[in-house]
Design a protein around this motif. Sequence first.
Motif, PDB file in Angstrom:
ATOM      1  N   LYS A  91       5.897  20.799 -13.536  1.00  0.00           N
ATOM      2  CA  LYS A  91       5.539  21.201 -12.156  1.00  0.00           C
ATOM      3  C   LYS A  91       5.164  22.571 -12.109  1.00  0.00           C
ATOM      4  CE  LYS A  91       8.107  17.465  -9.786  1.00  0.00           C
ATOM      5  NZ  LYS A  91       9.214  16.979  -8.771  1.00  0.00           N
ATOM      6  N   PRO A  92       5.599  23.410 -12.695  1.00  0.00           N
ATOM      7  CA  PRO A  92       5.196  24.835 -12.714  1.00  0.00           C
ATOM      8  C   PRO A  92       3.880  24.945 -13.227  1.00  0.00           C
ATOM      9  CG  PRO A  92       7.335  24.881 -13.496  1.00  0.00           C
ATOM     10  CD  PRO A  92       6.897  23.333 -13.507  1.00  0.00           C
ATOM     11  N   LEU A  93       3.409  24.258 -14.319  1.00  0.00           N
ATOM     12  CA  LEU A  93       2.177  24.194 -14.907  1.00  0.00           C
ATOM     13  C   LEU A  93       1.199  23.631 -13.849  1.00  0.00           C
ATOM     14  CD1 LEU A  93      -0.250  24.393 -17.048  1.00  0.00           C
ATOM     15  CD2 LEU A  93       0.596  21.954 -17.751  1.00  0.00           C
ATOM     16  N   LEU A  94       1.495  22.645 -13.135  1.00  0.00           N
ATOM     17  CA  LEU A  94       0.570  22.087 -12.054  1.00  0.00           C
ATOM     18  C   LEU A  94       0.564  22.902 -10.863  1.00  0.00           C
ATOM     19  CD1 LEU A  94       1.601  18.282 -12.820  1.00  0.00           C
ATOM     20  CD2 LEU A  94      -0.395  19.654 -13.683  1.00  0.00           C
ATOM     21  N   ALA A  95       1.438  23.303 -10.746  1.00  0.00           N
ATOM     22  CA  ALA A  95       1.594  24.607  -9.353  1.00  0.00           C
ATOM     23  C   ALA A  95       0.510  25.555  -9.664  1.00  0.00           C
ATOM     24  CB  ALA A  95       2.946  24.978  -9.050  1.00  0.00           C
ATOM     25  N   ALA A  96       0.518  26.043 -10.895  1.00  0.00           N
ATOM     26  CA  ALA A  96      -0.257  27.149 -11.538  1.00  0.00           C
ATOM     27  C   ALA A  96      -1.926  26.663 -11.150  1.00  0.00           C
ATOM     28  CB  ALA A  96      -0.063  27.555 -12.861  1.00  0.00           C
ATOM     29  N   LEU A  97      -1.904  25.550 -11.299  1.00  0.00           N
ATOM     30  CA  LEU A  97      -3.475  24.941 -10.816  1.00  0.00           C
ATOM     31  C   LEU A  97      -3.605  24.621  -9.645  1.00  0.00           C
ATOM     32  CD1 LEU A  97      -3.756  22.822 -14.421  1.00  0.00           C
ATOM     33  CD2 LEU A  97      -4.987  24.898 -13.725  1.00  0.00           C
ATOM     34  N   HIS A  98      -2.925  24.989  -8.563  1.00  0.00           N
ATOM     35  CA  HIS A  98      -2.986  24.773  -7.217  1.00  0.00           C
ATOM     36  C   HIS A  98      -2.541  23.326  -6.744  1.00  0.00           C
ATOM     37  CE1 HIS A  98      -5.232  28.811  -6.929  1.00  0.00           C
ATOM     38  NE2 HIS A  98      -4.271  29.011  -7.301  1.00  0.00           N
ATOM     39  N   ALA A  99      -1.944  22.608  -7.603  1.00  0.00           N
ATOM     40  CA  ALA A  99      -1.591  21.324  -6.990  1.00  0.00           C
ATOM     41  C   ALA A  99      -0.439  21.556  -5.961  1.00  0.00           C
ATOM     42  CB  ALA A  99      -0.947  20.581  -8.305  1.00  0.00           C
ATOM     43  N   GLN A 100      -0.706  20.772  -4.828  1.00  0.00           N
ATOM     44  CA  GLN A 100       0.180  21.183  -3.681  1.00  0.00           C
ATOM     45  C   GLN A 100       0.852  19.887  -3.145  1.00  0.00           C
ATOM     46  OE1 GLN A 100      -3.251  22.145  -1.052  1.00  0.00           O
ATOM     47  NE2 GLN A 100      -2.999  24.442  -1.672  1.00  0.00           N
ATOM     48  N   THR A 101       0.678  18.713  -3.494  1.00  0.00           N
ATOM     49  CA  THR A 101       1.358  17.701  -3.107  1.00  0.00           C
ATOM     50  C   THR A 101       1.612  17.021  -4.474  1.00  0.00           C
ATOM     51  OG1 THR A 101       0.110  17.572  -1.244  1.00  0.00           O
ATOM     52  CG2 THR A 101       1.611  15.677  -1.795  1.00  0.00           C
ATOM     53  N   ILE A 102       2.815  17.129  -4.904  1.00  0.00           N
ATOM     54  CA  ILE A 102       3.342  16.517  -6.187  1.00  0.00           C
ATOM     55  C   ILE A 102       4.266  15.373  -6.031  1.00  0.00           C
ATOM     56  CG2 ILE A 102       4.314  16.609  -8.394  1.00  0.00           C
ATOM     57  CD1 ILE A 102       3.316  19.771  -8.434  1.00  0.00           C
ATOM     58  N   LEU A 103       3.991  13.912  -6.183  1.00  0.00           N
ATOM     59  CA  LEU A 103       4.910  12.998  -5.750  1.00  0.00           C
ATOM     60  C   LEU A 103       5.875  12.865  -6.737  1.00  0.00           C
ATOM     61  CD1 LEU A 103       2.234  10.495  -4.518  1.00  0.00           C
ATOM     62  CD2 LEU A 103       3.518  12.106  -3.181  1.00  0.00           C
ATOM     63  N   ARG A 104       6.984  12.279  -6.578  1.00  0.00           N
ATOM     64  CA  ARG A 104       8.027  12.031  -7.190  1.00  0.00           C
ATOM     65  C   ARG A 104       7.792  11.460  -8.654  1.00  0.00           C
ATOM     66  NH1 ARG A 104      11.813   8.769  -4.997  1.00  0.00           N
ATOM     67  NH2 ARG A 104      12.076   7.456  -6.948  1.00  0.00           N
TER      68      ARG A 104
ATOM     69  N   ARG B 161      -8.849  27.259 -12.268  1.00  0.00           N
ATOM     70  CA  ARG B 161      -7.479  27.465 -11.667  1.00  0.00           C
ATOM     71  C   ARG B 161      -7.179  26.566 -10.640  1.00  0.00           C
ATOM     72  NH1 ARG B 161      -4.567  32.855 -10.441  1.00  0.00           N
ATOM     73  NH2 ARG B 161      -4.171  31.528  -8.816  1.00  0.00           N
ATOM     74  N   ASP B 162      -8.447  26.142  -9.703  1.00  0.00           N
ATOM     75  CA  ASP B 162      -8.125  25.412  -8.771  1.00  0.00           C
ATOM     76  C   ASP B 162      -8.480  23.908  -8.712  1.00  0.00           C
ATOM     77  OD1 ASP B 162     -10.754  25.620  -8.727  1.00  0.00           O
ATOM     78  OD2 ASP B 162     -11.070  26.136  -6.636  1.00  0.00           O
ATOM     79  N   ALA B 163      -8.589  23.456 -10.012  1.00  0.00           N
ATOM     80  CA  ALA B 163      -8.792  22.112 -10.489  1.00  0.00           C
ATOM     81  C   ALA B 163      -8.069  20.954  -9.704  1.00  0.00           C
ATOM     82  CB  ALA B 163      -8.842  22.057 -11.976  1.00  0.00           C
ATOM     83  N   LEU B 164      -6.817  21.362  -9.316  1.00  0.00           N
ATOM     84  CA  LEU B 164      -6.040  20.233  -8.674  1.00  0.00           C
ATOM     85  C   LEU B 164      -5.777  20.547  -6.946  1.00  0.00           C
ATOM     86  CD1 LEU B 164      -3.499  19.876 -11.715  1.00  0.00           C
ATOM     87  CD2 LEU B 164      -5.498  18.277 -10.948  1.00  0.00           C
ATOM     88  N   LYS B 165      -6.299  21.499  -6.775  1.00  0.00           N
ATOM     89  CA  LYS B 165      -6.095  21.955  -5.314  1.00  0.00           C
ATOM     90  C   LYS B 165      -6.414  20.914  -4.358  1.00  0.00           C
ATOM     91  CE  LYS B 165      -7.220  25.782  -2.012  1.00  0.00           C
ATOM     92  NZ  LYS B 165      -7.994  27.015  -1.738  1.00  0.00           N
ATOM     93  N   GLU B 166      -5.376  20.682  -3.393  1.00  0.00           N
ATOM     94  CA  GLU B 166      -5.635  19.745  -2.304  1.00  0.00           C
ATOM     95  C   GLU B 166      -5.646  18.234  -2.947  1.00  0.00           C
ATOM     96  OE1 GLU B 166      -8.348  20.921   0.745  1.00  0.00           O
ATOM     97  OE2 GLU B 166      -7.217  22.747   1.027  1.00  0.00           O
ATOM     98  N   LYS B 167      -5.011  17.916  -3.984  1.00  0.00           N
ATOM     99  CA  LYS B 167      -5.170  16.696  -4.715  1.00  0.00           C
ATOM    100  C   LYS B 167      -3.596  16.126  -4.626  1.00  0.00           C
ATOM    101  CE  LYS B 167      -9.362  17.045  -6.267  1.00  0.00           C
ATOM    102  NZ  LYS B 167     -10.307  16.907  -4.991  1.00  0.00           N
ATOM    103  N   PRO B 168      -3.395  15.074  -4.196  1.00  0.00           N
ATOM    104  CA  PRO B 168      -2.209  14.511  -4.324  1.00  0.00           C
ATOM    105  C   PRO B 168      -1.933  14.232  -5.813  1.00  0.00           C
ATOM    106  CG  PRO B 168      -3.389  12.746  -3.123  1.00  0.00           C
ATOM    107  CD  PRO B 168      -4.172  14.075  -3.405  1.00  0.00           C
ATOM    108  N   LEU B 169      -0.736  14.504  -6.386  1.00  0.00           N
ATOM    109  CA  LEU B 169      -0.706  14.248  -7.834  1.00  0.00           C
ATOM    110  C   LEU B 169       0.504  13.581  -8.314  1.00  0.00           C
ATOM    111  CD1 LEU B 169      -2.001  15.672 -10.407  1.00  0.00           C
ATOM    112  CD2 LEU B 169      -0.326  17.413  -9.973  1.00  0.00           C
ATOM    113  N   MET B 170       0.393  12.435  -9.237  1.00  0.00           N
ATOM    114  CA  MET B 170       1.615  12.022  -9.449  1.00  0.00           C
ATOM    115  C   MET B 170       1.733  12.146 -10.935  1.00  0.00           C
ATOM    116  SD  MET B 170       1.447   7.910  -7.902  1.00  0.00           S
ATOM    117  CE  MET B 170       2.436   7.240  -9.196  1.00  0.00           C
TER     118      MET B 170
END
Length: 152
Positions: A93-106, A68-77
């Motif tokens: 974006k909702p899927l990636l947010a569910a994986l705790h991605a916090q910084t999703i760049l445009r 679940r936290d695979a993307l936690k505190e990872k910037p993501l493009m």
Amino acid sequence: MERDGHTVRGISVLDVDPKVLVQAEYDHPTVREIAESIQKADGVIIASPVYKAAYSGVLKTLLDLLPRDALKEKPLMIGGSQAHLLAIDYSFKPLLAALHAQTILRGVYLTDPQIDKTSPLEPINEADLEERISNQLKQFIEIAKKLKSIPE
């Protein structure tokens, strides 16, 4: 691959045996290795073709097998084509947010005509597009460095 002082590693859903994906073998060595690579990474770039207004199903299947936290505190493009901008906002974006991605760049959106598939080392041949990609990657790297320097 080493580029601009950064190690870049590509991971493809094609690297995973389809049987592992279909049977949801989250503890399979390949899936564990992918999860560990992502968790050790300073940042993650995800790309997917868009089918019927969403990312590919096989990508979703792989992401479902990650912790679940695979993307936690990872910037993501993330990226896609101009025709599918809303698919990025409403499905990815909702899927990636569910994986705790916090910084999703445009990200930078590319279309097939803008990519020279015969030149894998230099696939972008438009100076303006290359500059936009370069600027976005610089921002991505800066965020990754900042996140890495924050004590856990």
